[in-house]
Design a protein around this motif. Structure first.
Motif, short mmCIF file in Angstrom:
data_model
loop_
_atom_site.label_atom_id
_atom_site.label_comp_id
_atom_site.label_asym_id
_atom_site.label_seq_id
_atom_site.Cartn_x
_atom_site.Cartn_y
_atom_site.Cartn_z
N GLY A 125 18.16 -11.42 2.25
CA GLY A 125 19.31 -10.57 2.50
C GLY A 125 19.33 -9.28 1.71
O GLY A 125 20.33 -8.56 1.69
N LEU A 126 18.22 -8.98 1.03
CA LEU A 126 18.16 -7.70 0.32
C LEU A 126 17.88 -6.59 1.32
O LEU A 126 17.10 -6.76 2.25
N ARG A 127 18.49 -5.45 1.10
CA ARG A 127 18.18 -4.32 1.96
C ARG A 127 17.05 -3.52 1.33
O ARG A 127 17.05 -3.25 0.12
N VAL A 128 16.07 -3.19 2.16
CA VAL A 128 14.95 -2.36 1.72
C VAL A 128 15.09 -1.03 2.43
O VAL A 128 15.22 -1.00 3.66
N PRO A 129 15.18 0.07 1.70
CA PRO A 129 14.91 0.25 0.28
C PRO A 129 16.14 0.23 -0.63
O PRO A 129 15.98 0.37 -1.84
N ASP A 130 17.32 0.04 -0.08
CA ASP A 130 18.51 0.25 -0.91
C ASP A 130 18.57 -0.70 -2.10
O ASP A 130 18.81 -0.31 -3.24
N ASP A 131 18.37 -2.00 -1.82
CA ASP A 131 18.39 -2.95 -2.92
C ASP A 131 17.04 -3.05 -3.62
O ASP A 131 16.96 -3.32 -4.82
N LEU A 132 16.00 -2.88 -2.84
CA LEU A 132 14.65 -2.97 -3.41
C LEU A 132 13.72 -2.03 -2.64
O LEU A 132 13.56 -2.19 -1.43
N ALA A 133 13.16 -1.08 -3.35
CA ALA A 133 12.16 -0.21 -2.73
C ALA A 133 10.79 -0.83 -2.95
O ALA A 133 10.56 -1.55 -3.93
N ILE A 134 9.88 -0.60 -2.02
CA ILE A 134 8.56 -1.22 -2.12
C ILE A 134 7.46 -0.20 -1.84
O ILE A 134 7.55 0.57 -0.87
N VAL A 135 6.44 -0.21 -2.69
CA VAL A 135 5.24 0.58 -2.45
C VAL A 135 4.04 -0.35 -2.41
O VAL A 135 3.89 -1.20 -3.28
N GLY A 136 3.22 -0.20 -1.41
CA GLY A 136 2.01 -0.99 -1.31
C GLY A 136 0.78 -0.18 -1.68
O GLY A 136 0.88 0.93 -2.21
N PHE A 137 -0.38 -0.73 -1.36
CA PHE A 137 -1.63 -0.04 -1.68
C PHE A 137 -2.66 -0.39 -0.61
O PHE A 137 -2.78 -1.56 -0.23
N ALA A 165 3.21 -0.73 10.41
CA ALA A 165 3.79 -1.47 11.53
C ALA A 165 4.86 -2.45 11.09
O ALA A 165 5.43 -3.16 11.92
N ALA A 166 5.13 -2.53 9.79
CA ALA A 166 6.12 -3.50 9.32
C ALA A 166 7.51 -3.12 9.81
O ALA A 166 7.76 -1.98 10.18
N ALA A 167 8.39 -4.11 9.81
CA ALA A 167 9.76 -3.88 10.28
C ALA A 167 10.37 -2.71 9.51
O ALA A 167 10.97 -1.81 10.11
N VAL A 168 10.22 -2.74 8.20
CA VAL A 168 10.53 -1.55 7.42
C VAL A 168 9.18 -0.93 7.06
O VAL A 168 8.46 -1.49 6.23
N PRO A 169 8.84 0.17 7.69
CA PRO A 169 7.50 0.73 7.45
C PRO A 169 7.27 0.95 5.96
O PRO A 169 8.12 1.49 5.27
N LEU A 170 6.11 0.50 5.51
CA LEU A 170 5.82 0.48 4.09
C LEU A 170 5.26 1.80 3.58
O LEU A 170 4.30 2.34 4.12
N THR A 171 5.85 2.28 2.51
CA THR A 171 5.20 3.34 1.74
C THR A 171 3.97 2.73 1.08
O THR A 171 4.02 1.60 0.59
N SER A 172 2.88 3.48 1.10
CA SER A 172 1.66 2.89 0.57
C SER A 172 0.75 3.97 0.01
O SER A 172 0.88 5.15 0.34
N VAL A 173 -0.17 3.54 -0.84
CA VAL A 173 -1.16 4.47 -1.36
C VAL A 173 -2.39 4.35 -0.48
O VAL A 173 -3.01 3.29 -0.41
N ARG A 174 -2.69 5.41 0.21
CA ARG A 174 -3.78 5.34 1.18
C ARG A 174 -5.14 5.50 0.54
O ARG A 174 -5.38 6.40 -0.26
N GLN A 175 -6.03 4.60 0.91
CA GLN A 175 -7.43 4.80 0.59
C GLN A 175 -8.09 5.27 1.88
O GLN A 175 -7.75 4.79 2.96
#
Lengths: 344, 344
Positions: free
Chosen positions: A269-281, A289-299
DNA sequence: TGGGCTGGTTGAAATGTTTCAGTTCCGGTG
DNA sequence: CACCGGAACTGAAACATTTCAACCAGCCCA
């Protein structure tokens, strides 16, 4: 389509076309030196018999195979598939086959694959190793087979490598979070035995310190592996933290972890990004393609592969090849999971 | 580690150990027939010289290679990777190498790969073809190379195939949606040239009719391909429907489409499953890992691969092999995207 | 003593291709 | 007419391995 149990050989073709072995071979390898009429006759015979060149014999005689190999670390991670595609395009340009093997992170499988590849006398081996210091890797190099490490930096420098500046990647990710106003951030990743995890964390710490933020507010959430399910369980641990310590953002050592974390956050039930922001790699396709498109570090995944292939081919053909450590610069791709609303 | 430019051969080993060629070969292939003392001497020599058997020569003489090959349709779809893993475990058990190739859905690449594999004289070829009726597939079979179609039914029956009952899969999916009370459902999938898409739709239609529901309430939303981005664009078209015609649920022809659709739904502010329920197909790991875990029709991915490998090996070794069309039964895996709240 | 057996080893043939030094044939040149 | 050169083609060697018939030295038994 004569079929008498054994596949037709050049000898059969020669007999059928009424020429010698050598001429058939010339048709195959130096069509220019044979006259048009006989060439056509031979080609006709080949088609009639259904002749297919026996590659082992060719290779035995020529002493050289027409193939590269890539031993990938984790076929389940699309990142490696994209690297493999980059390699394949380069191999295709050089008119070589590419054998793709998958070690699934297991050193024993990796060693077995390498063994077979050496037996096949492949022209070169590309590998993302489970352990860059494993002795079986060094053996391959000593054998004189062109050898390139992919997505891993070669410390010793006794062969080429292609990698991304992971420290910088960690810096970029965390700087982005600081920019977005986050003051308490989790680093999700492990195990520490993986060099890249250590370096991404190091980059995160560096930039965190440079901004004068207290070290205890960069919270380390170690994982057992870089998988979706580990990401989920990290999410549980994160939710269990006392609220004053609970981070408002997480930087995950790869996208699979990030996807797992995202899933846990949404179901909790957490809201992303309001309650939790996420960065991938890595910026695999599934991140966008995620439901909340992910910020990520592109290689630059494909480019990584293409460059690796280029290096291995150089080592194979250029007598004064010198080992090279190619390093790429990662880039942030900002999406909704850190509050950037943009069509991805 | 003597290294004089050329890799050491059995001849070198024989010389070093003071035995004949034949004995070295026996150590390699029939260790039982050679006395312990000489065997040890030979093995010692091999280790000293760094001898590695030349597989091409072995293969040339033996007439048989020690490898299988799998030509997969789309390396970017984790489904095929899982199939490949199944094949690999079987290959490993039979002590064979597995070469994995990727046609990326392109017939020309596929043909090129097949050509090379035939030249390599691989023991057997497994393939998920772009077009099951392409002429280059038939050629391989005529050449006498064991050949199995994976995840595609062989209509002609002139070789083995391993597939899943796609009509049944479509039935299961839609029956589940009807069970959950949906009266207007979209079928998302295409192009129709793919047999499986047609069959899944057929199953959906069958069960829809059996429940006496009006045909026009099973809405067909064709796509250009089975990809995430096509799923997204189907979502847009779906949102554009007049509200009285807008379905409350969607059955997607594979999970990539379903993930794309899910993403669009979430960004468009639709609640899944309340506003839109979603069922996918394949049950790839990313389906379970989605923010809203996807209900999906599971294909036994690894088992598909293992069985295919078993069949190709049988064809390769069993003189009275008879072609077999193995069909598996798909199963529904219910998750949150259709309102089933269960830890996945 | 000699014949037969046995466990261990050998040497040569065979696998299908490529390469390369020759050979043949021809048209042209001196 | 002799000679040359080039184009087209041939034949055999070589590549590294496996296999298999032959061989050999002991040893046992008759």
């Amino acid at each position: 389509m004569t079929r008498n149990g054994r596949a037709p050989s050049v000898k059969d073709v020669a007999a059928a076309a009424g020429v010698s072995l050598g001429t058939v071979s010339n048709v195959l390898n130096r069509p220019a030196v044979v006259s048009t009429t006989t060439r056509e006759r031979v080609e006709r015979a080949m088609a009639d018999l259904g002749f297919v060149r026996n590659e082992s014999a060719r290779q035995l005689r020529a002493g050289t195979s027409r193939a590269l190999a890539y031993v990938m670390l984790d076929g389940g991670n699309p990142f490696f598939h994209d690297v493999a595609e980059g390699i394949e395009t380069a191999a295709e340009d050089a008119d070589l086959s590419l054998f793709v093997c998958n070690s699934s992170g297991r050193g024993d499988r990796e060693a077995k694959h390498l063994d077979r590849l050496v037996q096949q006398r492949v022209q070169g081996i590309l590998i993302t190793p489970a352990d860059p210091d494993a002795p079986h890797l060094a053996e391959v190099g000593q054998r004189g087979i062109p050898f390139v490490m992919v997505d891993r930096l070669s410390r010793a420098g006794d062969h080429c490598s292609v990698s991304v500046d992971d420290v910088l990647g960690g810096r970029i990710a965390v700087e982005h979070l600081i920019d977005r106003g986050h003051q308490r951030v989790a680093f999700v990743g492990g195990p520490g035995s993986i060099g890249q995890v250590r370096e991404r964390l190091q980059g995160a710490r560096e930039v965190w310190a440079e901004f004068g933020l207290p070290a205890e507010d960069l919270i380390n959430l170690p994982t057992e592996a870089l998988t979706v399910s580990e990401g989920r369980s990290a999410g549980e641990r994160l939710a269990g933290l006392p609220s004053r310590r609970r981070p408002t953002a997480a930087f995950c050592a790869n996208d699979l972890l990030a996807l797992g974390l995202l899933q846990h956050a949404v179901t909790a039930g957490l809201r992303v990004p309001d309650d939790l922001a996420i960065v991938g790699f890595d910026d695999i396709d599934f991140a966008a393609a995620a439901a909340v498109p992910l910020t990520s570090v592109r290689q630059p995944r494909q480019e990584l592969g293409r460059t690796a292939a280029r290096l291995v081919l150089d080592e194979a053909s250029n007598p004064d090849h010198v080992h090279e450590q190619a390093t790429f610069v990662p880039a942030l791709v900002a999406r909704a999971s850190t509050g950037i609303v943009k069509r991805s």
